[in-house]
Design an enzyme around this catalytic site. Structure first.
Site, PDB file in Angstrom:
ATOM      1  N   CYS A  92     -11.262 -24.559  15.683  1.00  0.00           N
ATOM      2  CA  CYS A  92      -9.914 -24.339  15.158  1.00  0.00           C
ATOM      3  C   CYS A  92      -8.883 -24.948  16.116  1.00  0.00           C
ATOM      4  O   CYS A  92      -9.189 -25.220  17.274  1.00  0.00           O
ATOM      5  CB  CYS A  92      -9.671 -22.855  14.907  1.00  0.00           C
ATOM      6  SG  CYS A  92      -9.156 -21.920  16.343  1.00  0.00           S
ATOM      7  N   CYS A 138     -16.054 -22.697  18.175  1.00  0.00           N
ATOM      8  CA  CYS A 138     -15.085 -22.817  17.093  1.00  0.00           C
ATOM      9  C   CYS A 138     -14.302 -24.109  17.263  1.00  0.00           C
ATOM     10  O   CYS A 138     -14.037 -24.535  18.387  1.00  0.00           O
ATOM     11  CB  CYS A 138     -14.144 -21.612  17.154  1.00  0.00           C
ATOM     12  SG  CYS A 138     -12.779 -21.692  16.004  1.00  0.00           S
ATOM     13  N   ASP A 183      -3.383   7.281  -4.074  1.00  0.00           N
ATOM     14  CA  ASP A 183      -4.736   7.784  -4.324  1.00  0.00           C
ATOM     15  C   ASP A 183      -5.232   8.551  -3.100  1.00  0.00           C
ATOM     16  O   ASP A 183      -4.634   8.477  -2.032  1.00  0.00           O
ATOM     17  CB  ASP A 183      -5.678   6.619  -4.637  1.00  0.00           C
ATOM     18  CG  ASP A 183      -5.674   5.575  -3.548  1.00  0.00           C
ATOM     19  OD1 ASP A 183      -4.673   4.840  -3.442  1.00  0.00           O
ATOM     20  OD2 ASP A 183      -6.641   5.504  -2.767  1.00  0.00           O
ATOM     21  N   ASP A 218       0.868  -1.171   0.000  1.00  0.00           N
ATOM     22  CA  ASP A 218       0.000   0.000   0.000  1.00  0.00           C
ATOM     23  C   ASP A 218       0.909   1.227   0.000  1.00  0.00           C
ATOM     24  O   ASP A 218       2.069   1.157   0.385  1.00  0.00           O
ATOM     25  CB  ASP A 218      -0.905  -0.048   1.241  1.00  0.00           C
ATOM     26  CG  ASP A 218      -2.044   0.953   1.134  1.00  0.00           C
ATOM     27  OD1 ASP A 218      -2.161   1.623   0.090  1.00  0.00           O
ATOM     28  OD2 ASP A 218      -2.814   1.067   2.103  1.00  0.00           O
ATOM     29  N   CYS A 270      -8.640 -23.205  19.587  1.00  0.00           N
ATOM     30  CA  CYS A 270      -9.825 -23.190  20.459  1.00  0.00           C
ATOM     31  C   CYS A 270     -10.157 -24.564  21.031  1.00  0.00           C
ATOM     32  O   CYS A 270     -10.691 -24.666  22.132  1.00  0.00           O
ATOM     33  CB  CYS A 270     -11.043 -22.666  19.705  1.00  0.00           C
ATOM     34  SG  CYS A 270     -10.939 -20.911  19.335  1.00  0.00           S
TER      35      CYS A 270
END
Ligand SMILES: [Zn+2]
Length: 567
Positions: free
Chosen positions: A273, A271, A122, A87, A276
């Protein structure tokens, strides 16, 4: 450098190639803080299979890392050999109002450190800006976009600005869309996301999509919360970036596809995952602060990537609309914003596949907002008058009661000839009504229509999955004779004809003409420029995409003429 592999809604599984590296989209780029990454890019690559990350070139440019980046390159600096997007500092510009680098300087710097995808400087319009201010900002952005073309070396982002003003977003999309950019980020949407203002966001995304080149990937800049991913993909966004995983972790916030939870409010982890499953919120809360952040950072990433996998699977099986309609129920503003898609029905319908691998599910009254609703109304108008009351589509011809998307368990008294005729008209138009007149029907084990023969030649198979006909070459010849040019045709370039005749796929760049009324995943007749039939197959893209893409398969050819007439 971008090709489509599968589609649903405006969503697409794509393959983006940059500097010899491949990224499968939709993809999420974790935001890497070059000064101090909470999770190393190498771990992201190894554990989360991350193919692309984004970092801020302006932060590197301004810091002690500048010389190191110039010497080693940004990949070595981050220790990541996938795609690195950078960026330009626009975000700092929006936040602080001023930065000390020019557009040219920051582009050249990104070239010098070997960024795979660079970004020009930008101007993101701040949320409260007036139309005049947003217009002024956009003028500068466009000027810098033009300037950026001169310094561009590798792939570059052509960011679309315009604030909350749709006419400006439209103008910006048209202007930067015509320039030599490789990816189009939709910029300055973070304020909408943070305030859960999804209605203007959906309007902005669809306006940009409508006027940006269809063959370029679109990046929803600053979006990466699992709550919004499915909907954003459905609207045609291909790339996302997320600093949320770390920012939220620092605030003890736990990301899920149904919203954000505070760690302190959780009694259970909803969860599965890897982090977790081995603990619970009570235990995590007692950990030292840095470990809590480490834990939440990883969970947040797993939750985000898992959602992305669900989205991709949904695109493959054609259930993305159903997934989105379940996700929008997780926030009232998201649910409300879904209404906006009705404004874009005509646009979205052109890209909507004709059939799916999974059945059509009605999830609530908003199911009727889907563009397929409008399409089938038009198509069934030509089929016979013998109708039944369908719970979603209203009056539907009885002959289509086993065809996608009308499947019903109701049983009707109808002849097989009528069913065949009804499906032919729905699938190929009223001129094809007689396509399978006086054919011999072979039945499957369940007693349903399976194959249609003329003498001993197979013409078509009725696919059990969606109740639509799949044509053999001989079936295609009959259809070709019934329909005038250009109906159902995809015309191949001279160069590609010999390959199609052999039954090879027809690639988009070799298509010289396509019937604009065809839809993705429909049966297509492949012809040469004299309208001789070369092959038959499944159209893999929408006509707009076929015309615009230089890569990828346009028609998956099932059978070429040579296999039949010179076997
Ligand atoms: Zn988890």
């Amino acid at each position: 450098m971008f090709e489509i592999r599968a589609k649903d809604g405006l969503g697409r599984i794509g393959r983006l190639q940059i500097n010899g590296k491949t990224v499968e989209t939709p993809a999420l780029m974790p935001v890497i803080n070059p000064k101090k990454a909470e999770i190393s890019p190498r771990e992201l690559q190894e554990e989360f299979k991350t193919q692309i990350v984004i970092t801020n070139a302006y932060i590197i440019y301004q810091s002690h890392l500048r010389e190191e980046a110039l010497q080693k390159g940004v990949h070595a600096l981050l220790d990541f050999d996938g795609v690195v997007e950078t960026d330009s500092g626009s975000f700092q510009l929006m936040t602080y109002g001023n930065i000390d680098v020019t557009n040219e300087e920051i582009i050249r710097f990104q070239n010098d450190i070997g960024s795979d995808v660079s970004t020009f400087l930008d101007i993101p319009t701040v949320p409260g800006a007036t139309f005049e201010q947003a217009e002024k900002d956009l003028e500068i952005t466009v000027k810098r976009a033009k300037e950026a073309q001169k310094f561009k070396k590798g792939a570059m982002n052509g960011t679309v600005q315009g604030g909350r003003f749709l006419p400006l977003r439209k103008k910006a999309s048209k202007i930067v869309g015509k320039m030599e950019f490789d990816i189009h980020p939709i910029g300055a949407v973070v304020p909408f996301l943070l305030k859960y203002q999804f209605t203007p966001l959906v309007d902005i995304i669809l306006t940009c999509k409508k006027f940006l080149p269809v063959e370029k990937p679109v990046h929803l800049f600053g979006a990466g919360h699992p709550l919004v991913l499915a909907f954003a993909v459905l609207l045609g966004c291909d790339l996302f970036d997320s600093a949320a995983y770390i920012l939220y972790a620092k605030g003890h916030r736990y990301l899920t596809p149904f919203g954000t939870r505070n760690l302190e409010d959780l009694l259970y982890f909803p969860c599965e995952c890897p982090v977790c499953t081995h603990t619970d919120p009570e235990v995590v809360s007692t950990l030292p602060e840095p470990e809590i952040i480490q834990f939440l950072t990883r969970h947040n990433l797993y939750a985000t990537f898992t959602e992305l996998h669900k989205i991709k699977q949904a695109i493959h099986e054609g259930s993305l609309w159903e997934l989105v309609e379940s996700r929008i129920r997780n926030h009232p503003n998201l649910y409300e914003s879904y209404k906006i898609i009705r404004k874009y029905t005509l646009f979205m319908e052109k890209f909507e596949p004709f059939t799916k691998r999974t059945g059509f599910f009605y999830t609530g009254k908003e199911t009727k907002y889907r563009p397929v609703y409008k399409r089938v109304k038009t198509r069934i108008a030509f089929v016979d008058k013998d109708v039944f009351d369908h719970p979603v589509f209203g009056k539907v011809p009885v002959s289509l009661s086993q065809t996608y998307p009308f499947h019903t368990d109701e049983v009707f008294d109808i002849s097989e000839e009528e069913i065949i005729k009804g499906i032919c008209i729905y699938q190929f138009g009223s001129k094809a009504a007689s396509l399978f007149d006086s054919t011999k029907i072979a039945h499957g084990r369940t007693g349903k229509i399976r194959h249609l023969y003329q003498d001993k030649t197979l013409l078509a198979t009725l696919r059990p999955m969606d109740g639509l006909f799949v044509l053999t070459f001989e079936g295609a010849e009959k259809l070709h004779a019934l329909l005038p040019f250009p109906e159902r045709r995809v015309t191949a370039d001279e160069e590609a004809c010999p390959f199609v005749k052999e039954g090879k796929d027809l690639f988009a760049k070799f298509v010289i003409h396509i019937d604009k009324n065809l839809r993705c995943y429909e049966e297509a007749l492949i012809t040469d420029d004299t309208d001789a039939l070369l092959g038959v197959g499944k159209l893999m893209l929408s006509p707009e995409e076929v015309k615009s893409f230089n890569k990828g398969v346009a028609v998956q050819c099932r059978r070429g003429v040579n296999a039949v007439h010179n076997p």
